[in-house]
Write a protein that holds these residues in place. Structure first.
Motif, PDB file in Angstrom:
ATOM      1  N   LEU A  55       0.844  -1.280   0.015  1.00 19.72           N
ATOM      2  CA  LEU A  55       0.010  -0.057   0.167  1.00 19.72           C
ATOM      3  C   LEU A  55       0.686   1.085   0.154  1.00 19.72           C
ATOM      4  CD1 LEU A  55      -2.786  -1.057   2.542  1.00 19.72           C
ATOM      5  CD2 LEU A  55      -2.727  -1.087  -0.011  1.00 19.72           C
ATOM      6  N   GLN A  56       2.141   1.227   0.696  1.00 16.84           N
ATOM      7  CA  GLN A  56       2.864   2.372   0.710  1.00 16.84           C
ATOM      8  C   GLN A  56       3.309   2.715  -0.612  1.00 16.84           C
ATOM      9  OE1 GLN A  56       5.531   1.677   3.771  1.00 16.84           O
ATOM     10  NE2 GLN A  56       4.292   2.508   5.404  1.00 16.84           N
ATOM     11  N   PRO A  61       4.642   8.011  -5.562  1.00 13.76           N
ATOM     12  CA  PRO A  61       5.178   8.318  -7.019  1.00 13.76           C
ATOM     13  C   PRO A  61       6.100   7.374  -7.533  1.00 13.76           C
ATOM     14  CG  PRO A  61       4.946  10.355  -5.909  1.00 13.76           C
ATOM     15  CD  PRO A  61       5.074   9.255  -4.818  1.00 13.76           C
ATOM     16  N   ALA A  62       6.205   6.751  -8.567  1.00 21.27           N
ATOM     17  CA  ALA A  62       6.961   5.772  -9.185  1.00 21.27           C
ATOM     18  C   ALA A  62       8.694   6.429  -9.128  1.00 21.27           C
ATOM     19  CB  ALA A  62       6.778   5.771 -10.531  1.00 21.27           C
ATOM     20  N   ASP A  63       8.952   7.535  -9.322  1.00 18.30           N
ATOM     21  CA  ASP A  63      10.252   8.260  -9.210  1.00 18.30           C
ATOM     22  C   ASP A  63      10.995   8.449  -8.077  1.00 18.30           C
ATOM     23  OD1 ASP A  63       8.678  10.350  -8.560  1.00 18.30           O
ATOM     24  OD2 ASP A  63       9.463  11.797 -10.204  1.00 18.30           O
ATOM     25  N   GLY A  64       9.917   8.204  -6.811  1.00 23.33           N
ATOM     26  CA  GLY A  64      10.233   8.420  -5.456  1.00 23.33           C
ATOM     27  C   GLY A  64      10.326   7.087  -4.613  1.00 23.33           C
ATOM     28  N   VAL A  73       5.835  -3.278  -5.590  1.00 26.81           N
ATOM     29  CA  VAL A  73       4.767  -2.814  -6.513  1.00 26.81           C
ATOM     30  C   VAL A  73       4.687  -3.868  -7.817  1.00 26.81           C
ATOM     31  CG1 VAL A  73       6.053  -1.267  -8.089  1.00 26.81           C
ATOM     32  CG2 VAL A  73       3.463  -0.825  -7.263  1.00 26.81           C
ATOM     33  N   ARG A  74       5.744  -4.816  -8.115  1.00 30.84           N
ATOM     34  CA  ARG A  74       6.124  -5.470  -9.107  1.00 30.84           C
ATOM     35  C   ARG A  74       5.059  -6.336  -9.554  1.00 30.84           C
ATOM     36  NH1 ARG A  74       8.089 -10.535  -9.991  1.00 30.84           N
ATOM     37  NH2 ARG A  74       8.736 -10.612  -7.585  1.00 30.84           N
ATOM     38  N   HIS A  75       4.343  -7.174  -8.385  1.00 26.99           N
ATOM     39  CA  HIS A  75       3.267  -7.842  -9.052  1.00 26.99           C
ATOM     40  C   HIS A  75       1.923  -7.115  -9.386  1.00 26.99           C
ATOM     41  CE1 HIS A  75       5.630 -10.329  -5.821  1.00 26.99           C
ATOM     42  NE2 HIS A  75       5.321 -11.464  -6.779  1.00 26.99           N
ATOM     43  N   ARG A 113      -5.839  -0.387  -8.733  1.00 33.70           N
ATOM     44  CA  ARG A 113      -4.916   0.710  -8.403  1.00 33.70           C
ATOM     45  C   ARG A 113      -5.671   1.786  -8.681  1.00 33.70           C
ATOM     46  NH1 ARG A 113       0.373  -0.986  -9.294  1.00 33.70           N
ATOM     47  NH2 ARG A 113       0.908   1.100  -9.310  1.00 33.70           N
ATOM     48  N   ALA A 114      -5.852   2.738  -7.779  1.00 27.40           N
ATOM     49  CA  ALA A 114      -6.364   4.029  -7.756  1.00 27.40           C
ATOM     50  C   ALA A 114      -5.416   5.017  -8.693  1.00 27.40           C
ATOM     51  CB  ALA A 114      -6.486   4.750  -6.548  1.00 27.40           C
ATOM     52  N   GLY A 115      -5.906   5.637  -9.685  1.00 24.72           N
ATOM     53  CA  GLY A 115      -5.338   6.387 -10.828  1.00 24.72           C
ATOM     54  C   GLY A 115      -4.691   5.576 -11.883  1.00 24.72           C
ATOM     55  N   ILE A 116      -4.729   4.192 -11.833  1.00 23.25           N
ATOM     56  CA  ILE A 116      -4.277   3.463 -12.997  1.00 23.25           C
ATOM     57  C   ILE A 116      -5.480   2.532 -13.496  1.00 23.25           C
ATOM     58  CG2 ILE A 116      -2.609   1.615 -13.624  1.00 23.25           C
ATOM     59  CD1 ILE A 116      -0.757   2.479 -11.269  1.00 23.25           C
ATOM     60  N   THR A 117      -6.116   1.930 -12.403  1.00 24.82           N
ATOM     61  CA  THR A 117      -7.261   0.972 -13.173  1.00 24.82           C
ATOM     62  C   THR A 117      -8.419   1.613 -12.826  1.00 24.82           C
ATOM     63  OG1 THR A 117      -7.049  -0.577 -11.275  1.00 24.82           O
ATOM     64  CG2 THR A 117      -6.003  -1.200 -13.323  1.00 24.82           C
ATOM     65  N   PHE A 118      -8.505   2.494 -11.951  1.00 23.99           N
ATOM     66  CA  PHE A 118      -9.721   3.188 -11.533  1.00 23.99           C
ATOM     67  C   PHE A 118      -9.341   4.599 -11.160  1.00 23.99           C
ATOM     68  CE2 PHE A 118      -8.977   1.871  -7.258  1.00 23.99           C
ATOM     69  CZ  PHE A 118      -9.541   2.576  -6.573  1.00 23.99           C
ATOM     70  N   ARG A 119     -10.506   5.404 -11.025  1.00 23.19           N
ATOM     71  CA  ARG A 119     -10.258   6.851 -10.506  1.00 23.19           C
ATOM     72  C   ARG A 119     -11.218   7.124  -9.701  1.00 23.19           C
ATOM     73  NH1 ARG A 119      -9.895  10.365 -15.678  1.00 23.19           N
ATOM     74  NH2 ARG A 119     -12.066  10.423 -16.662  1.00 23.19           N
ATOM     75  N   TYR A 120     -11.273   7.900  -8.550  1.00 17.72           N
ATOM     76  CA  TYR A 120     -12.424   8.306  -7.759  1.00 17.72           C
ATOM     77  C   TYR A 120     -12.930   9.579  -8.519  1.00 17.72           C
ATOM     78  CZ  TYR A 120     -10.379   5.301  -4.031  1.00 17.72           C
ATOM     79  OH  TYR A 120     -10.038   4.343  -3.311  1.00 17.72           O
ATOM     80  N   THR A 121     -14.337   9.639  -8.401  1.00 16.15           N
ATOM     81  CA  THR A 121     -14.892  10.694  -8.961  1.00 16.15           C
ATOM     82  C   THR A 121     -15.974  11.098  -7.935  1.00 16.15           C
ATOM     83  OG1 THR A 121     -16.953   9.578  -9.958  1.00 16.15           O
ATOM     84  CG2 THR A 121     -14.793   9.877 -11.113  1.00 16.15           C
ATOM     85  N   ALA A 122     -16.648  12.185  -7.963  1.00 16.55           N
ATOM     86  CA  ALA A 122     -17.714  12.595  -7.130  1.00 16.55           C
ATOM     87  C   ALA A 122     -18.953  11.703  -7.208  1.00 16.55           C
ATOM     88  CB  ALA A 122     -18.379  14.174  -7.437  1.00 16.55           C
ATOM     89  N   THR A 123     -19.296  10.927  -8.035  1.00 14.72           N
ATOM     90  CA  THR A 123     -20.153   9.973  -8.117  1.00 14.72           C
ATOM     91  C   THR A 123     -19.953   8.481  -7.964  1.00 14.72           C
ATOM     92  OG1 THR A 123     -19.925   9.808 -10.423  1.00 14.72           O
ATOM     93  CG2 THR A 123     -21.490  11.388  -9.911  1.00 14.72           C
TER      94      THR A 123
END
Length: 198
Positions: A55-56, A61-64, A73-75, A113-123
């Motif tokens: 989760l961490q 961010p990938a570069d950090g 995160v590899r799997h 994965r949030a931001g990759i396979t889905f994203r949060y919206t107001a609905t």
């Protein structure tokens, strides 16, 4: 066309969900010659259950990311890449205690994965995995598609909702059910295969 087959049964070649999956894949290959099949067996090569390190890593961010986070995160990256590359998913779903095996749940956890396979919206969540056809090859000892045990099906509603939340709403369910019921077991597998039109 690329087909991704997810095997989650611990019963090897005797698995009804795997045999049903193969029956669906055989139909797909007959209808679409030249297609390729990528097999991911999460029963024999399971994804790790999510821990704090995963989760961490997801929320860094990938570069950090540290070397440990990159490994954590590899799997997930592998699971997502395979799904994104596929046109069709055929997911074997054996009923274990009225729901899916933990190995299949772990695969889904790494895929979500949030931001990759889905994203949060107001609905609510918006799926980002678009244009996929999914077949669920469900195998169960009892009958759960109808009758008194229908409310105990905690597998297919969960999978439909979760896959839909990721953007995969074109889902067909094929069932080899009643495989422990003497009057049904002999025809259960073929009935499931015959129910699928590709």
């Amino acid at each position: 066309m690329q087909i991704l087959q997810i095997i989650s049964s611990a019963q090897g070649a005797q698995s009804f969900s795997t045999r049903l999956s193969q029956g669906i894949i055989d139909k797909l290959l007959a209808a679409h010659p030249g297609s390729t099949v990528v097999v991911r067996n999460v029963a024999t090569h399971p994804f790790p259950h999510l821990e704090e390190a995963h989760l961490q890593a997801y929320f860094t961010p990938a570069d950090g990311r540290s070397a440990e986070q990159q490994e954590a995160v590899r799997h997930s990256d592998e699971a997502i890449a395979q799904v994104m590359a596929a046109d069709v998913l055929v997911i074997g779903v054996p009923f274990y205690n009225f729901t899916i095996p933990s190995s299949l749940k772990s695969w889904i956890d790494h895929l979500t994965r949030a931001g990759i396979t889905f994203r949060y919206t107001a609905t609510g969540p918006e799926g980002l995995v678009k244009g996929k056809k999914v077949y669920l090859a469900v195998a169960s000892g009892g009958v759960y598609s109808e009758g008194p045990m229908q409310t105990a099906d905690f597998a297919t509603p969960y999978l439909r909702w979760t896959l839909g939340a990721l953007g995969m709403s074109d889902v067909t369910v094929a069932r080899a059910e009643g495989i422990k019921i003497p009057d049904l077991q002999a025809t259960a597998l073929q009935k499931g295969i015959d129910s699928v039109a590709v």
